[in-house]
Enzyme design. Structure first.
Site, PDB file in Angstrom:
ATOM      1  N   GLY A 183     -11.951 -21.886  27.775  1.00  0.00           N
ATOM      2  CA  GLY A 183     -11.867 -22.544  28.362  1.00  0.00           C
ATOM      3  C   GLY A 183     -12.289 -22.784  29.680  1.00  0.00           C
ATOM      4  N   GLU A 218     -15.011 -17.694  21.834  1.00  0.00           N
ATOM      5  CA  GLU A 218     -14.135 -17.801  21.523  1.00  0.00           C
ATOM      6  C   GLU A 218     -14.510 -16.771  20.020  1.00  0.00           C
ATOM      7  OE1 GLU A 218     -15.060 -20.473  22.843  1.00  0.00           O
ATOM      8  OE2 GLU A 218     -13.452 -21.320  24.144  1.00  0.00           O
TER       9      GLU A 218
HETATM   10  C1  HXC Z   1      -7.879 -12.364  30.406  1.00  0.00           C
HETATM   11  C2  HXC Z   1      -9.272 -11.283  31.807  1.00  0.00           C
HETATM   12  C3  HXC Z   1     -10.356 -12.167  30.985  1.00  0.00           C
HETATM   13  C4  HXC Z   1      -9.654 -13.271  29.753  1.00  0.00           C
HETATM   14  C5  HXC Z   1     -11.344 -11.221  32.525  1.00  0.00           C
HETATM   15  N1  HXC Z   1     -10.175 -10.747  32.126  1.00  0.00           N
HETATM   16  N2  HXC Z   1     -11.279 -12.103  31.897  1.00  0.00           N
HETATM   17  N3  HXC Z   1      -8.048 -12.028  31.720  1.00  0.00           N
HETATM   18  N4  HXC Z   1      -8.344 -13.262  29.713  1.00  0.00           N
HETATM   19  N5  HXC Z   1     -10.128 -14.631  29.220  1.00  0.00           N
HETATM   20  C6  HXC Z   1     -10.324  -9.840  33.016  1.00  0.00           C
HETATM   21  C7  HXC Z   1     -10.809  -8.398  32.212  1.00  0.00           C
HETATM   22  O1  HXC Z   1      -9.315  -7.589  31.351  1.00  0.00           O
HETATM   23  C8  HXC Z   1     -10.187  -7.250  33.304  1.00  0.00           C
HETATM   24  O2  HXC Z   1      -8.559  -7.244  33.332  1.00  0.00           O
HETATM   25  C9  HXC Z   1     -10.559  -7.582  34.582  1.00  0.00           C
HETATM   26  O3  HXC Z   1     -10.547  -9.482  34.122  1.00  0.00           O
HETATM   27  C10 HXC Z   1     -11.806  -8.163  35.097  1.00  0.00           C
HETATM   28  O4  HXC Z   1     -12.802  -8.443  33.571  1.00  0.00           O
HETATM   29  P1  HXC Z   1     -13.841  -6.540  33.392  1.00  0.00           P
HETATM   30  O5  HXC Z   1     -13.531  -7.653  31.928  1.00  0.00           O
HETATM   31  O6  HXC Z   1     -13.575  -5.787  33.439  1.00  0.00           O
HETATM   32  O7  HXC Z   1     -15.264  -7.870  33.624  1.00  0.00           O
HETATM   33  P2  HXC Z   1     -16.943  -7.361  33.522  1.00  0.00           P
HETATM   34  O8  HXC Z   1     -17.097  -6.383  33.247  1.00  0.00           O
HETATM   35  O9  HXC Z   1     -17.132  -7.973  34.977  1.00  0.00           O
HETATM   36  O10 HXC Z   1     -17.036  -8.954  32.474  1.00  0.00           O
HETATM   37  C11 HXC Z   1     -16.628 -10.285  32.498  1.00  0.00           C
HETATM   38  C12 HXC Z   1     -16.241 -11.013  31.866  1.00  0.00           C
HETATM   39  C13 HXC Z   1     -15.654 -10.860  30.824  1.00  0.00           C
HETATM   40  C14 HXC Z   1     -17.809 -10.883  30.783  1.00  0.00           C
HETATM   41  C15 HXC Z   1     -16.340 -12.465  31.834  1.00  0.00           C
HETATM   42  O11 HXC Z   1     -14.408 -10.129  31.328  1.00  0.00           O
HETATM   43  C16 HXC Z   1     -15.137 -11.196  29.288  1.00  0.00           C
HETATM   44  O12 HXC Z   1     -16.550 -11.346  28.233  1.00  0.00           O
HETATM   45  N6  HXC Z   1     -13.879 -11.204  29.391  1.00  0.00           N
HETATM   46  C17 HXC Z   1     -13.404 -12.455  28.107  1.00  0.00           C
HETATM   47  C18 HXC Z   1     -14.692 -13.992  28.112  1.00  0.00           C
HETATM   48  C19 HXC Z   1     -13.315 -14.999  27.502  1.00  0.00           C
HETATM   49  O13 HXC Z   1     -14.011 -14.331  26.182  1.00  0.00           O
HETATM   50  N7  HXC Z   1     -13.290 -15.415  27.277  1.00  0.00           N
HETATM   51  C20 HXC Z   1     -12.861 -17.091  26.502  1.00  0.00           C
HETATM   52  C21 HXC Z   1     -11.459 -16.464  26.127  1.00  0.00           C
HETATM   53  S1  HXC Z   1     -10.932 -17.316  24.648  1.00  0.00           S
HETATM   54  P3  HXC Z   1      -8.456  -5.518  33.857  1.00  0.00           P
HETATM   55  O14 HXC Z   1      -7.164  -5.675  34.240  1.00  0.00           O
HETATM   56  O15 HXC Z   1      -8.976  -4.785  32.901  1.00  0.00           O
HETATM   57  O16 HXC Z   1      -9.356  -5.268  35.329  1.00  0.00           O
HETATM   58  C22 HXC Z   1     -10.621 -19.453  25.349  1.00  0.00           C
HETATM   59  C23 HXC Z   1      -9.824 -19.787  24.893  1.00  0.00           C
HETATM   60  C24 HXC Z   1      -9.381 -21.188  25.266  1.00  0.00           C
HETATM   61  O17 HXC Z   1     -10.654 -19.684  26.175  1.00  0.00           O
HETATM   62  C25 HXC Z   1      -8.499 -22.235  24.420  1.00  0.00           C
HETATM   63  C26 HXC Z   1      -8.514 -23.975  25.529  1.00  0.00           C
HETATM   64  C27 HXC Z   1      -7.396 -23.639  25.932  1.00  0.00           C
END
Ligand code: HXC
Length: 258
Positions: free
Chosen positions: A109, A132
């Site tokens: 997103g 995703e």
């Molecule tokens: C909720 C999230 C998050 C997310 C990160 N965090 N991304 N929480 N939703 N999308 C949180 C983690 O849980 C963590 O919380 C804190 O942020 C720091 O993230 P880390 O993973 O510890 O950091 P890092 O190791 O540096 O990795 C960064 C990252 C990774 C590569 C960006 O966080 C990641 O892969 N995030 C998810 C990315 C993703 O899949 N996005 C798509 C989402 S689906 P804690 O509490 O552990 O500190 C989507 C659908 C859209 O977007 C639909 C339409 C609206």
């Protein structure tokens, strides 16, 4: 309004919205997206604002929709609530120019939010992706539609199917971003670009935005007709008379409708 997850600020004629949910890397919960909408409402109603910049932090523009909030969501709630996309339309419907200034992660997103803006300025640290598929779902706010329009089918399909990230340099080459700048000057550069836009006639900027967006909504003939009609309409603006008079009189223009 008071904001919890965004910081709303202004620099002269530029509105600045900074996503501010650092513990979650600016993960987009409903409240955050609504606050972006409220900030856009306020800037759009404010005649002294001519352009808007949306940015995040050095580490993340936005790491995507909030996975914690989505994990247990049922189909019926997602469908009936028009999960998240309803609020998102506000960025698309904003009539003033909106620039995304992206540093760090713009994933899921977050990438979709950036693509909804009129153009993206990227820091050299920017990383774009639609990961995703790795979560068992698919892009839901334009990723499968805007990404292919921006970078073509091959790259978009590869990115959505593998979930791989794309760095700033590749994103510029592919046409996803307008320009790459050093990370420490990103926001200032975005504000400088927005300031340049906001120095012109606002109705003209709005017409240009509408006309360019038409290129994605219509065939060439219809798009050209829309452009020509809008071009003709610009001759009804005082600012067109001023802009052309100023050129002929060899002086800087003073636009009234900014
Ligand atoms: C909720 C999230 C998050 C997310 C990160 N965090 N991304 N929480 N939703 N999308 C949180 C983690 O849980 C963590 O919380 C804190 O942020 C720091 O993230 P880390 O993973 O510890 O950091 P890092 O190791 O540096 O990795 C960064 C990252 C990774 C590569 C960006 O966080 C990641 O892969 N995030 C998810 C990315 C993703 O899949 N996005 C798509 C989402 S689906 P804690 O509490 O552990 O500190 C989507 C659908 C859209 O977007 C639909 C339409 C609206």
């Amino acid at each position: 309004p008071t904001y919890r997850f965004v910081i709303v600020d202004r620099r002269a004629r530029v509105g600045l919205i900074t996503l501010n949910r650092p513990q979650q890397l600016n993960a987009l919960c409903d409240e955050l997206v609504s606050e972006i909408g409220a900030a856009l409402d306020a800037f759009e109603a404010d005649d002294s604002i001519g352009a808007i910049v949306i940015t995040g932090s050095a580490k993340a523009f936005a790491a995507g929709a909030d996975i914690a909030a989505m994990q247990a969501l049922s189909y019926i709630d997602a469908y009936r609530g028009d999960f998240i996309t309803r609020n998102w339309e506000r960025v698309k419907t904003c009539r003033k120019p909106v620039i995304a200034a992206v540093a760090g992660y713009a994933l899921g997103g977050g990438c979709e939010l950036a693509m909804m803006c009129d153009f993206i300025l990227a820091a050299d640290t920017a990383q774009f992706g639609q990961p995703e598929i790795k979560l068992g779902t698919l892009p839901g706010a334009g990723g499968t539609q805007r990404l292919p329009r921006a970078i073509g089918k091959a790259k978009a399909m590869e990115m959505c199917l593998t979930g791989r990230l794309m760095g700033a340099e590749e994103a510029e080459r592919a046409g996803l971003v307008a320009r790459v700048v050093p990370a420490d000057g990103l926001v200032e550069e975005a504000i400088a670009v927005a300031t340049k836009i906001a120095a012109n006639s606002l109705p003209v900027a709005m017409m240009i935005k509408e006309a360019v967006n038409r290129a994605f909504e219509s065939g060439l003939q219809d798009g050209l007709l829309f452009e020509r009609r809008t071009f003709h309409a610009s001759f009804g603006l005082e600012d067109q008379k001023e802009g052309m008079s100023a050129f002929l009189e060899k002086r800087p223009p003073v636009f009234r409708h900014r």
